[in-house]
Design an enzyme around this catalytic site. Structure first.
Site, mmCIF file in Angstrom:
data_model
loop_
_atom_site.group_PDB
_atom_site.id
_atom_site.type_symbol
_atom_site.label_atom_id
_atom_site.label_comp_id
_atom_site.label_asym_id
_atom_site.label_seq_id
_atom_site.Cartn_x
_atom_site.Cartn_y
_atom_site.Cartn_z
ATOM 1 N N ASP A 82 0.846 -1.198 0.000
ATOM 2 C CA ASP A 82 0.000 0.000 0.000
ATOM 3 C C ASP A 82 0.882 1.248 0.000
ATOM 4 O OD1 ASP A 82 -2.396 1.336 0.073
ATOM 5 O OD2 ASP A 82 -2.854 0.850 2.166
ATOM 6 N N GLU A 180 -13.998 1.748 -0.795
ATOM 7 C CA GLU A 180 -14.154 1.814 0.670
ATOM 8 C C GLU A 180 -15.338 2.688 1.068
ATOM 9 O OE1 GLU A 180 -10.551 2.578 2.846
ATOM 10 O OE2 GLU A 180 -11.622 2.794 4.761
HETATM 11 O O1 KIV Z 1 -4.636 0.214 4.632
HETATM 12 C C1 KIV Z 1 -5.625 -0.519 4.588
HETATM 13 O O2 KIV Z 1 -5.862 -1.343 5.470
HETATM 14 C C2 KIV Z 1 -6.530 -0.367 3.460
HETATM 15 C C3 KIV Z 1 -7.785 -1.181 3.466
HETATM 16 C C4 KIV Z 1 -8.785 -0.539 4.353
HETATM 17 C C5 KIV Z 1 -8.330 -1.407 2.113
HETATM 18 O O3 KIV Z 1 -6.286 0.399 2.586
#
Ligand code: KIV
Length: 255
Positions: A82, A180
């Site tokens: 991410d 989300e």
């Molecule tokens: O960082 C995270 O946990 C996320 C999820 C909520 C999709 O982006």
């Protein structure tokens, strides 16, 4: 067999896709042995692991270190890194450099928050050969601009914007999109409109898949969002185990 980004794309219309977050070796082992399709090394790390008030405090360096730990578990599931706040916004070049760092840390795809406004970043990273998962609807990294963590898609105007965002990220090359905290009928409309899979959190049942934060699932979060589901109360189980240890040491029963 190892799951790749293209396998996730093929799951649309065939079976529901399951993704969960993991931040280290043991959570990755739990997730992978349970049979999830994808593991997201989420920037929710900031809140659930570091105890920060928002995702803004987590850095690229933090995310890479945790991605390495997850990758060391050698999961069958796709590992998605991410991209944290500040690691892709400044320019396409910054975004590509950050995405390459994720791949070197063991990620097999990256996720970034944003719709049409970040389509260029998605295009640039995809051009570098790195699969990108988009993230629309409530984008926690933009909570200051959005005025908090509010549900998206409640007005006609916002619904139109979300459909435009979804089409823009697909057109830019995203292989999947997280939606989300968005009105379920809007997430459903996006799911029907797109040829890439939608993976939802707090956006209803009509999506191609679901994602949750592992600390919410395991009952390790102090404050879970209303749409999360706690499948076990690990906080109580863990406390009880440590209490037994404390008692046994004090009473001379251990070792
Ligand atoms: O960082 C995270 O946990 C996320 C999820 C909520 C999709 O982006």
């Amino acid at each position: 067999m190892k799951i790749r980004a293209l396998d996730i794309v093929k799951m649309k219309g065939e079976r529901k896709i399951v993704m969960i977050t993991a931040y280290d070796y043991p959570t990755a082992k739990i997730a992978d042995s349970a049979g999830v399709d994808a593991i997201l090394v989420g920037d929710s790390l900031a809140m659930v692991v570091f105890g920060m008030p928002s995702t803004h405090g987590v850095t690229l360096r933090d995310m890479l270190r945790h991605t390495e730990a997850v990758a060391r578990a050698r999961p069958k599931a796709l590992v998605v890194g991410d991209m944290p706040f500040g690691s892709y916004e400044p320019s396409d070049g910054t975004a590509v450099r950050s995405a390459i760092a994720f791949v070197r840390a063991g990620a097999e795809a990256v996720k970034l928050e944003g719709g049409s406004e970040y389509a260029d970043r998605i295009r640039a990273i995809t051009r570098a050969g790195i699969p990108v998962m988009a993230h629309i609807g409530l984008t926690p990294q933009r909570y200051l601009k959005l005025g908090g963590y509010k549900m998206r898609g409640s007005s006609e105007e916002d619904k139109k914007q979300l459909l435009l965002d979804a089409e823009a990220v697909q057109e830019a090359g995203a292989f999947a999109v997280v939606i989300e905290f968005t009105a379920p009928e809007v997430a459903g409309a996006v799911t029907r409109r797109l040829s890439i899979p939608t993976i939802c959190i707090g956006s209803g049942k009509e999506c191609d898949g679901q994602v949750l934060v592992i600390h919410d699932v395991l009952g390790l979060s102090e404050k879970a969002p209303p749409f999360a589901k706690k499948y076990v109360d690990f906080m109580s189980i863990g406390k009880e185990a440590v209490e037994r240890f404390v008692k046994e040491v004090r009473e001379g029963l251990f070792p």
